[in-house]
Design an enzyme around this catalytic site. Structure first.
Site, mmCIF file in Angstrom:
data_model
loop_
_atom_site.group_PDB
_atom_site.id
_atom_site.type_symbol
_atom_site.label_atom_id
_atom_site.label_comp_id
_atom_site.label_asym_id
_atom_site.label_seq_id
_atom_site.Cartn_x
_atom_site.Cartn_y
_atom_site.Cartn_z
ATOM 1 C CG HIS A 272 2.673 0.191 4.109
ATOM 2 N ND1 HIS A 272 2.367 -0.804 5.234
ATOM 3 C CD2 HIS A 272 1.411 0.666 4.286
ATOM 4 C CE1 HIS A 272 1.312 -0.798 5.698
ATOM 5 N NE2 HIS A 272 0.692 0.198 5.016
ATOM 6 C CG ASP B 122 -1.964 -0.975 1.272
ATOM 7 O OD1 ASP B 122 -2.035 -1.713 0.329
ATOM 8 O OD2 ASP B 122 -2.894 -0.943 2.295
HETATM 9 ZN ZN ZN Z 1 -2.644 3.246 3.300
#
Ligand code: ZN
Length: 213
Positions: A173, A32
């Protein structure tokens, strides 16, 4: 990549010569908040290790990393929507919520030619308004590496791999160097445990095939 099974229901996916049977143990790696300067390294690493991932991107970062995204798609990765600038979607009024999602769809389509089919809501928060305003599949996760919080690569690796189960979706991430470094340890472990990497859409297809078997 090609997903096949015994009764001739077959799914054609992109890249990779490796064939995946729907009974194989599979894992979906998801990233993400990117793209970022680390995304290119991550996609090269995945490609060289016969692995794919799903990248839930922020619309406002897309143009700067247009070429990375095009390459990522050509490597068999999937691109998903993660809002335009990481607003907390469920806290927005309906029209602003819609705008966050649509602006991101539009810029991805414009820069890469690809139209995402999946949405990961910011902070993993979902409400009825969000479900109503989008046709995109809402995708959460069941393994949280907490890579945004932990500075220790080993901690991230342990969180990603300790209780792995078939069909798990791992949250990472692609905006931290440590995530890339942890990934280089995570992929060999998941492979050694007998898992294959698939994208979210491939995972959904596999789950469907298993259900109707
Ligand atoms: Zn996020």
């Amino acid at each position: 990549m090609f997903i096949g099974c015994n009764n001739n229901i077959k799914v054609n996916t992109i890249v990779s010569e490796e064939s995946i049977d729907y009974n194989d143990k599979v894992i979906a790696l998801t990233f993400d908040d990117g793209p970022s300067i680390y995304t290119e390294k991550i996609i090269e690493y995945l490609y060289n290790n016969d692995c794919v991932g799903t990248f839930f991107v922020l619309g406002n970062k897309v143009s700067n990393y247009k070429n990375t995204l095009i390459k990522s798609i050509s490597y068999g990765n999937e691109i998903g929507n993660h809002s335009y600038d990481h607003k907390w979607l469920i806290k927005l009024k309906k029209d602003k919520m819609f705008e966050q999602i649509e602006k991101t769809q539009e810029i991805i389509k414009k820069e890469t030619g690809y139209t995402p089919k999946i949405l990961r809501p910011t902070y993993g928060s979902v409400n009825n308004t969000l479900k109503k305003i989008t046709d995109l599949d809402i995708i959460l996760w069941n393994v949280d590496t907490l890579d945004w919080k932990y500075k220790s690569i080993n901690k991230i690796v342990i969180r990603a791999t300790k209780n792995l189960k078939d069909g798990n979706i791992i949250l990472m991430h692609d905006v931290h160097k440590r995530t890339f470094l942890a990934l280089k340890k995570i992929v060999p472990i998941i492979k050694e445990k007998g898992y294959k990497c698939v994208t979210i859409s491939e995972l959904n297809e596999i789950k469907k095939l298993r259900k109707y078997d």
